[in-house]
Design an enzyme around this catalytic site. Structure first.
Site, short mmCIF file in Angstrom:
data_model
loop_
_atom_site.label_atom_id
_atom_site.label_comp_id
_atom_site.label_asym_id
_atom_site.label_seq_id
_atom_site.Cartn_x
_atom_site.Cartn_y
_atom_site.Cartn_z
N LYS A 42 -1.15 5.27 6.24
CA LYS A 42 0.19 5.60 6.69
C LYS A 42 0.58 4.99 8.04
CE LYS A 42 2.35 8.46 4.72
NZ LYS A 42 3.25 8.58 3.53
C1 LIG Z 1 -4.00 11.39 1.84
C2 LIG Z 1 -2.72 10.83 1.28
N1 LIG Z 1 -2.74 10.34 0.03
C3 LIG Z 1 -1.63 9.85 -0.53
C4 LIG Z 1 -0.44 9.80 0.16
C5 LIG Z 1 0.78 9.27 -0.54
O1 LIG Z 1 1.23 8.08 0.00
P1 LIG Z 1 2.77 7.72 -0.09
O2 LIG Z 1 3.50 8.67 0.79
O3 LIG Z 1 2.85 6.31 0.39
O4 LIG Z 1 3.20 7.86 -1.51
C6 LIG Z 1 -0.40 10.28 1.47
C7 LIG Z 1 0.85 10.27 2.22
O5 LIG Z 1 0.99 10.93 3.23
C8 LIG Z 1 -1.56 10.80 2.05
O6 LIG Z 1 -1.57 11.28 3.32
#
Ligand SMILES: Cc1ncc(COP(=O)(O)O)c(C=O)c1O
Length: 344
Positions: A42
């Site tokens: 992120k």
């Molecule tokens: C641990 C984790 N996995 C998956 C995601 C999902 O990513 P995205 O927000 O790009 O869909 C996030 C987003 O905050 C996350 O913190």
């Protein structure tokens, strides 16, 4: 790697790891985003959102960034805010991993908790409402609004570029969907670069982005809980399939991958890896499948990797772990995995 002068110069160029392969040459590759500063993907979009706000004159020297976060976006924004001289307030809830909160504080972020409603439901919409109200009440504040910010997805264009530097093509991009930025940003750029991958989104059972009944779930950072709005980065026009994975399967996978390979992945990545491994042989022979591992298992030592925490929530399932270990034994050659305990 040249000498760098900012922490954000260390973003990207994360390793690509072959987790599994079939005898027909289909392979599952993991883009290991824990190798970024903050240990998560992120920070890529956190930097992009701040640079975009600066370009548009919405953030100026000494300004104040506000965001609703489950933790990883907040960590990224804490780095960018410290580095560029902004105040940063993270609106969080009691579901956030304690270490993520502690690390945000260590980097100077202020934390504001939404009221604990005492149940297990994610507080995503309450967080977003509070962040919006706080930003509206402060003239110098900018709400980065990751769920509805176009630059979220743009922050992941480099993931696609890096992938195509490492492999000739990506046939299937299969990854978790929270805001949607990482999956759809990567898919968009792959297309632009002439590599139109088949896109499979993964969300927890209980999440509502791909339909079905909403309910509580424990996979952190991913999915859209009931009551929360599905963000604009979820680009259904790019989605070929949306699949759901239970907490039990996702966490059993993270635990089995740690035991078998010594690789610590977070719970959301566990869900994606489970979805990929369970149908590896259904994909056309020779396919290259890529999953973005958003963060590492080290962030979940008090939860996914804690037997008591798992047991208290009815999530500990040795048989489910054995099933994943059996798949890993099938698809990972001896010499690259544990041989101490043969899986069923
Ligand atoms: C641990 C984790 N996995 C998956 C995601 C999902 O990513 P995205 O927000 O790009 O869909 C996030 C987003 O905050 C996350 O913190």
């Amino acid at each position: 790697m040249p000498l760098v002068t900012r922490v954000t110069d260390l973003i990207g160029r994360t390793p690509l790891f072959e987790l599994a392969a079939t005898t027909t040459g289909t392979r599952l590759l993991l883009k290991l985003e824990p190798f970024n500063p903050t240990g998560a993907a992120k920070i890529r979009m956190a930097r992009e959102m701040v640079l975009d706000a600066e370009r548009r004159g919405l953030l100026t020297s000494g300004g104040h960034i506000i965001e609703s976060t489950s933790g990883n976006t907040g960590l990224g924004l804490a780095v960018v805010a410290a580095e560029r001289g902004y105040r940063f307030t993270a609106v969080v809830d009691h579901h956030a991993c304690k270490d993520k909160l502690r690390a945000m504080r260590a980097m100077g972020a202020e934390l504001v908790f939404v009221a604990d409603d005492g149940d297990d439901n994610l507080a995503t919409s309450a967080r977003e409402d509070l962040a919006e109200a706080m930003a509206a009440a402060r003239p110098d504040a900018y709400f980065t609004e990751q769920h509805n910010n176009d630059t979220n997805a743009v922050g992941y264009y480099a993931v696609a570029e890096e992938l195509l530097e490492d492999v000739e093509r990506v046939d299937i991009l299969l990854s978790s969907v929270g805001t949607g930025g990482s999956l759809f940003g990567t898919a968009t750029r792959l297309r632009q670069l002439g590599c139109p991958a088949y896109v499979i989104g993964v969300e927890p059972v209980g999440s509502i982005a791909f339909g079905g009944e909403g309910g509580p779930y424990w996979q952190s950072g991913t999915g859209t809980p009931p009551g929360a709005t599905i963000g604009t980065a979820v680009d259904y026009s790019l989605l070929d399939e949306g699949v759901k994975v239970s907490d039990v399967a996702a966490f059993a996978t993270a635990r089995a991958v740690a035991k078998e390979l010594g690789l610590m992945i977070g719970g959301s990545a566990g869900g994606s890896v489970h979805a990929a491994l369970s149908r590896l042989e259904e994909f056309p022979a020779g396919s290259t499948i890529v999953t973005i591992v958003c963060d590492g298992g080290e962030k979940y030592l008090d939860t996914v990797f804690d037997d008591d925490w798992m047991r208290e929530r009815d999530l500990l399932d040795p048989a489910a772990e054995d099933d994943v270990r059996a798949m890993l034994h099938r698809y990972v050659p001896a010499g690259r995995r544990s041989e101490l305990a043969e899986a069923r």
